[in-house]
Design a protein around this motif. Sequence first.
Motif, mmCIF file in Angstrom:
data_model
loop_
_atom_site.group_PDB
_atom_site.id
_atom_site.type_symbol
_atom_site.label_atom_id
_atom_site.label_comp_id
_atom_site.label_asym_id
_atom_site.label_seq_id
_atom_site.Cartn_x
_atom_site.Cartn_y
_atom_site.Cartn_z
ATOM 1 N N LEU A 89 0.824 -1.212 0.000
ATOM 2 C CA LEU A 89 0.000 0.000 0.000
ATOM 3 C C LEU A 89 0.860 1.265 0.000
ATOM 4 C CD1 LEU A 89 -2.795 -1.119 2.492
ATOM 5 C CD2 LEU A 89 -3.124 -0.537 0.075
ATOM 6 N N SER A 90 2.003 1.213 0.684
ATOM 7 C CA SER A 90 2.909 2.371 0.694
ATOM 8 C C SER A 90 3.428 2.657 -0.713
ATOM 9 C CB SER A 90 4.092 2.125 1.643
ATOM 10 O OG SER A 90 3.650 2.051 2.976
ATOM 11 N N THR A 91 3.765 1.580 -1.459
ATOM 12 C CA THR A 91 4.226 1.731 -2.838
ATOM 13 C C THR A 91 3.114 2.293 -3.711
ATOM 14 O OG1 THR A 91 5.740 -0.127 -2.568
ATOM 15 C CG2 THR A 91 5.215 0.515 -4.817
ATOM 16 N N ARG A 92 1.909 1.756 -3.536
ATOM 17 C CA ARG A 92 0.760 2.243 -4.312
ATOM 18 C C ARG A 92 0.456 3.700 -4.000
ATOM 19 N NH1 ARG A 92 -4.622 -0.777 -3.805
ATOM 20 N NH2 ARG A 92 -5.238 0.963 -5.135
ATOM 21 N N LYS A 93 0.621 4.081 -2.734
ATOM 22 C CA LYS A 93 0.354 5.465 -2.337
ATOM 23 C C LYS A 93 1.312 6.414 -3.042
ATOM 24 C CE LYS A 93 0.324 8.627 1.588
ATOM 25 N NZ LYS A 93 0.609 8.813 3.028
ATOM 26 N N GLU A 94 2.591 6.064 -3.082
ATOM 27 C CA GLU A 94 3.591 6.905 -3.749
ATOM 28 C C GLU A 94 3.278 7.050 -5.236
ATOM 29 O OE1 GLU A 94 7.493 5.407 -3.048
ATOM 30 O OE2 GLU A 94 7.375 5.642 -0.870
ATOM 31 N N GLN A 95 2.946 5.926 -5.882
ATOM 32 C CA GLN A 95 2.647 5.936 -7.312
ATOM 33 C C GLN A 95 1.386 6.762 -7.609
ATOM 34 O OE1 GLN A 95 4.262 4.992 -9.914
ATOM 35 N NE2 GLN A 95 2.668 5.239 -11.468
ATOM 36 N N THR A 96 0.342 6.569 -6.793
ATOM 37 C CA THR A 96 -0.918 7.281 -6.997
ATOM 38 C C THR A 96 -0.751 8.776 -6.743
ATOM 39 O OG1 THR A 96 -2.119 5.294 -6.284
ATOM 40 C CG2 THR A 96 -3.362 7.346 -6.359
ATOM 41 N N GLU A 97 0.057 9.126 -5.744
ATOM 42 C CA GLU A 97 0.311 10.540 -5.456
ATOM 43 C C GLU A 97 1.030 11.203 -6.637
ATOM 44 O OE1 GLU A 97 1.969 13.276 -1.782
ATOM 45 O OE2 GLU A 97 2.813 11.279 -2.064
ATOM 46 N N ARG A 98 1.980 10.470 -7.223
ATOM 47 C CA ARG A 98 2.705 10.992 -8.390
ATOM 48 C C ARG A 98 1.737 11.188 -9.563
ATOM 49 N NH1 ARG A 98 4.850 8.787 -12.857
ATOM 50 N NH2 ARG A 98 6.616 9.841 -13.835
ATOM 51 N N GLU A 99 0.875 10.193 -9.810
ATOM 52 C CA GLU A 99 -0.089 10.291 -10.900
ATOM 53 C C GLU A 99 -1.048 11.466 -10.677
ATOM 54 O OE1 GLU A 99 -1.887 6.464 -10.837
ATOM 55 O OE2 GLU A 99 -0.217 5.461 -11.856
ATOM 56 N N LEU A 100 -1.414 11.687 -9.427
ATOM 57 C CA LEU A 100 -2.323 12.780 -9.090
ATOM 58 C C LEU A 100 -1.671 14.134 -9.362
ATOM 59 C CD1 LEU A 100 -5.066 13.476 -7.927
ATOM 60 C CD2 LEU A 100 -4.111 13.220 -5.631
ATOM 61 N N LYS A 101 -0.406 14.275 -8.991
ATOM 62 C CA LYS A 101 0.308 15.538 -9.236
ATOM 63 C C LYS A 101 0.451 15.805 -10.735
ATOM 64 C CE LYS A 101 2.949 15.701 -4.916
ATOM 65 N NZ LYS A 101 4.279 15.522 -4.279
ATOM 66 N N LEU A 102 0.666 14.736 -11.518
ATOM 67 C CA LEU A 102 0.768 14.899 -12.970
ATOM 68 C C LEU A 102 -0.564 15.370 -13.561
ATOM 69 C CD1 LEU A 102 2.910 11.786 -14.002
ATOM 70 C CD2 LEU A 102 3.625 14.174 -14.010
ATOM 71 N N LEU A 103 -1.664 14.835 -13.033
ATOM 72 C CA LEU A 103 -2.987 15.245 -13.514
ATOM 73 C C LEU A 103 -3.271 16.711 -13.198
ATOM 74 C CD1 LEU A 103 -5.154 12.134 -12.530
ATOM 75 C CD2 LEU A 103 -4.695 12.936 -14.844
ATOM 76 N N LEU A 104 -2.627 17.223 -12.153
ATOM 77 C CA LEU A 104 -2.849 18.604 -11.745
ATOM 78 C C LEU A 104 -1.993 19.610 -12.517
ATOM 79 C CD1 LEU A 104 -3.107 18.066 -7.892
ATOM 80 C CD2 LEU A 104 -4.943 18.862 -9.385
ATOM 81 N N LEU A 105 -1.059 19.100 -13.334
ATOM 82 C CA LEU A 105 -0.249 20.001 -14.149
ATOM 83 C C LEU A 105 -1.142 20.776 -15.119
ATOM 84 C CD1 LEU A 105 2.832 17.779 -15.126
ATOM 85 C CD2 LEU A 105 2.868 19.822 -13.691
#
Length: 363
Positions: A89-105
């Motif tokens: 879950l920690s790995t998934r959280k990091e990946q999802t957070e990165r994807e979320l920041k990219l969507l906010l660009l």
Amino acid sequence: MAALTLSEKLDQLDARYQEMTQELSTPEVVTDTARFQKLAKQHADLEAIVNKHREFKQIEKDLAGAHQMVVESEDAEMRHMAQEEEKLLSTRKEQTERELKLLLLPHDPIDDKNIILEIRAGTGGDEAGIFAGDLFRMYSRYAESQGWKLEVMESSPAQMGGVKEIVAAIQGKKVYSKLKYESGVHRVQRVPATETQGRIHTSAATVAVIPEADEIDIKIEAKDLRIDTFCSSGPGGQSVNTTYSAVRITHLPSGLVVSQQDEKSQIKNRAKAMRVLRSRLYEMELEKQQAAIGAERRGQIKTGDRSEKIRTYNYPQNRVTDHRIGLTVHQLTEVMDGKLAPLVDGLVEHYEAERLKQELAEA
């Protein structure tokens, strides 16, 4: 007043998304076509961000539960399982957070555009023309796999096979966003079919990916054009060399010249030539805008210099290497058959990560 945190901003977007969902079903919005379309687009733009944010919050909730089990469980086996779940879950959280920041660009509207694809044989004689034809087949197959529509606008066959140059329009969802990093010099290393000694030759072809401009993007005055007609040459049936169906358009202020003769109709050839001309003028305007940006920032957003050697296709070693990001895949046969996802996705991820770093540095 303190600035909102990222989490608070995302909660606000989620609330606005729910409001839009309700508004879209109200009679006053449904009956107002212009308002409905505008709201529907805003709703669609928010959907991916909201869904990713909800996924992130669920992962945080599950992670807290797994951590609590690690701390409180007295059963060694259960505690071990909870620890493994916590890691995942920690790995998934990091990946999802990165994807979320990219969507906010900030969204680049050019990414949604269709493209004009231009491929030209470079150094290497007959082999360069064959390779240019191979590249066109590769992009054609990839376009087909994406559900895009490809239309050849202009083509010039090479004497020993392949093409001297070919220009095609590709239409579909987010075509430019996927292919914008393909511009540049593509190099091939292989034993040509014409080689009798079995020696490996190096040849090249240039690829240009130009966002297709709409009439509202580029206004062209009739007084700025010189239009010449002439007889077509090459394949084309009985009308070849008998009717003035081919068209050459010269844009006087820029000196750009576009010829079109693939169609038997002069009207169709003229329409195609105008599409290509408009897009080349649009590209020139984009280059002027980028030239005004600082060198460091321009390096983050560049989509590929046509003179830059960007990729090597090595047949003896069955590998393709993209020199800009140091990515090598040993699947050359699959790549040439249109399976470009490892390269296309790798480039998009790399340059979006660079954009994200830049945005965070400037924040």
